[in-house]
Design an enzyme around this catalytic site. Sequence first.
Site, mmCIF file in Angstrom:
data_model
loop_
_atom_site.group_PDB
_atom_site.id
_atom_site.type_symbol
_atom_site.label_atom_id
_atom_site.label_comp_id
_atom_site.label_asym_id
_atom_site.label_seq_id
_atom_site.Cartn_x
_atom_site.Cartn_y
_atom_site.Cartn_z
ATOM 1 N N ARG A 15 20.702 3.637 -4.115
ATOM 2 C CA ARG A 15 21.387 4.961 -4.627
ATOM 3 C C ARG A 15 22.716 4.798 -4.847
ATOM 4 N NH1 ARG A 15 17.014 6.243 -1.033
ATOM 5 N NH2 ARG A 15 15.584 7.503 -2.457
ATOM 6 N N ASP A 47 14.751 0.838 -5.062
ATOM 7 C CA ASP A 47 14.416 2.361 -5.073
ATOM 8 C C ASP A 47 14.306 2.678 -6.525
ATOM 9 O OD1 ASP A 47 13.886 4.970 -4.020
ATOM 10 O OD2 ASP A 47 14.535 4.057 -2.192
ATOM 11 N N HIS A 75 8.841 4.700 -4.694
ATOM 12 C CA HIS A 75 10.077 4.692 -5.019
ATOM 13 C C HIS A 75 10.368 3.345 -5.926
ATOM 14 C CE1 HIS A 75 11.808 7.816 -2.486
ATOM 15 N NE2 HIS A 75 10.808 7.281 -1.459
ATOM 16 N N GLU A 83 6.394 7.819 1.300
ATOM 17 C CA GLU A 83 6.463 8.810 -0.035
ATOM 18 C C GLU A 83 5.843 8.747 -1.118
ATOM 19 O OE1 GLU A 83 10.710 11.226 1.514
ATOM 20 O OE2 GLU A 83 10.917 9.450 0.325
HETATM 21 C C1 ACM Z 1 12.462 7.481 4.462
HETATM 22 O O1 ACM Z 1 13.229 7.979 4.832
HETATM 23 N N1 ACM Z 1 11.914 8.106 3.325
HETATM 24 C C2 ACM Z 1 11.611 6.249 5.075
#
Ligand code: ACM
Length: 529
Positions: free
Chosen positions: A163, A192, A263, A326
């Site tokens: 990020r 990511d 991600h 996620e």
């Molecule tokens: C996470 O914080 N998405 C592992």
Amino acid sequence: MKKIYIMLCFCFPFLVNAQLQNIQIIPQASEIKNGIGHFTLTKSTIIVLNNAELKQEAEFLNQYLLENYGFSLKIEKSLTVKKNFLLLGLSKEQSQWIDAYKLTVLENSIEIWGDQNAGVFYGLQSLFQLMPLPPQRKISIPSCNISDYARFTWRGMHLDCSRHFFSPEFIKKYIDNLAFYKMNVFHWHLTDDQGWRIEIKKYPLLTEIGGYRNGSMIGHYRDQKFDTIRYGGYYTQEQIKEIVAYAGARHVTIVPEIEMPGHALAALAAYPQFSCTGKKLEVGKRWGVEEEVYCPSEETFAFLNEVLGEVINLFPGKYIHIGGDEVLKNIWDSSALCQQIMAKEKLQNSHELQSYFIRRIEQMVNARGRQIIGWDEILEGGLAPNAAVMSWRGIEGGIAAAKQKHFVVMTPGGYCYFDHYQGKPEQEPLAIGGFTPLEKTYSYEPIPDTLNAEEAKYILGAQGNVWTEYIYTEKQVEYMAFPRLIALAEVNWSAKNVKDYQSFYNRLNAQRPLLQYRKINFSESAFKK
Ligand code: ACM
């Protein structure tokens, strides 16, 4: 050499827990006996090694002295003097403990004994905290006898470099500070949606395209505002080798994270053929969770196999983090190829498809003699046979994995997410949310009380995570990480019976000048009323 050590300990009086000397170290040691008097370290103090393997630790000590006090010491292989020496030795005396050491400071000598080099290294870290910094004219070290060892084997800190990107120099400083507080794992989040940060020679577009985005979110997610500034960077393999060696010299293992199957937008912007839609994609500008994920095709597995091969060649540690968190499944659910794979592999749903994905990846990693670790979503649809689990959505994932006899690292958001606010939000820089003050992190107990003694052995330790959506600079990384990192260091290292928040707070308060001297931009929030 051992005989001398035993003799010195017996003929010198140490007073358990007496207040004669102010021995204040973090993390708290298992047993501290205060002595009387001081050792004065001078330019003519001699380092003596009882084992040639300790040369690396002696050189580390000399480097530390040079940087902080402006001189280094002569290293000898045998004891030829009766006083003014600093002995480093290996002994099996404490080999039942993790990373154990004994540090004895007398008026004429200092001795540090460890079961292995790591123990001696940690004895040195304790010694450093007893030496005056900022430097004074006289380096006076209070007489004491410390016996100490770690509670957990995984004493970790994470940093998200996707990020926001942080320089190799800063990564080294971060590792230095982990080691200073006896932490031993650096979880390096390298890929990511918003940026791919590790050079992969076989797939140069991962960094050429995936390493840069054409804008970033401004302010909070709910505002949905973006700038148009090109942002990025990556670590070359040469830089990574240097950082791995630097960490190794400090007994820190780096666990690289290559996120999959979600991600992965930065990678898919570079190589869209590995998504199920094949759509042209852009490196992510917005924080959050993206629909586009890797397609579980043979082409994707061949690509990831090559990527993991290069990653494994760079990082010598046992674990490779493969993400797994996620993963939105809607594209898989509507993909004809995914339906074919599910039918062929007899998978009931897309959770099982994710589990199949992770098992395929595990085979590639295991074939190279390493193990995978993933976020707790890898439990859904069934855990891969040898996978370790990082429990982040609370502790339930960790409990479930330990009960299945899988190793676990505990990093529950409420205690271990250092991107959360640590003080009153109106007095703090913008953060993602949450509220995790220093005392809350300190109160964390990594072994859930629902586990029995046998299951508890699967808890490797705890880790602090620094996600950087709202952390733009290196100074701000330190602000969010410190001093919570130091609290977690004590959670991971110190025996339960010596853990006490008021004592920790006092020792931390006393170390504020040391933190300033070490140029750590720590938060004062915990000291505000
Ligand atoms: C996470 O914080 N998405 C592992």
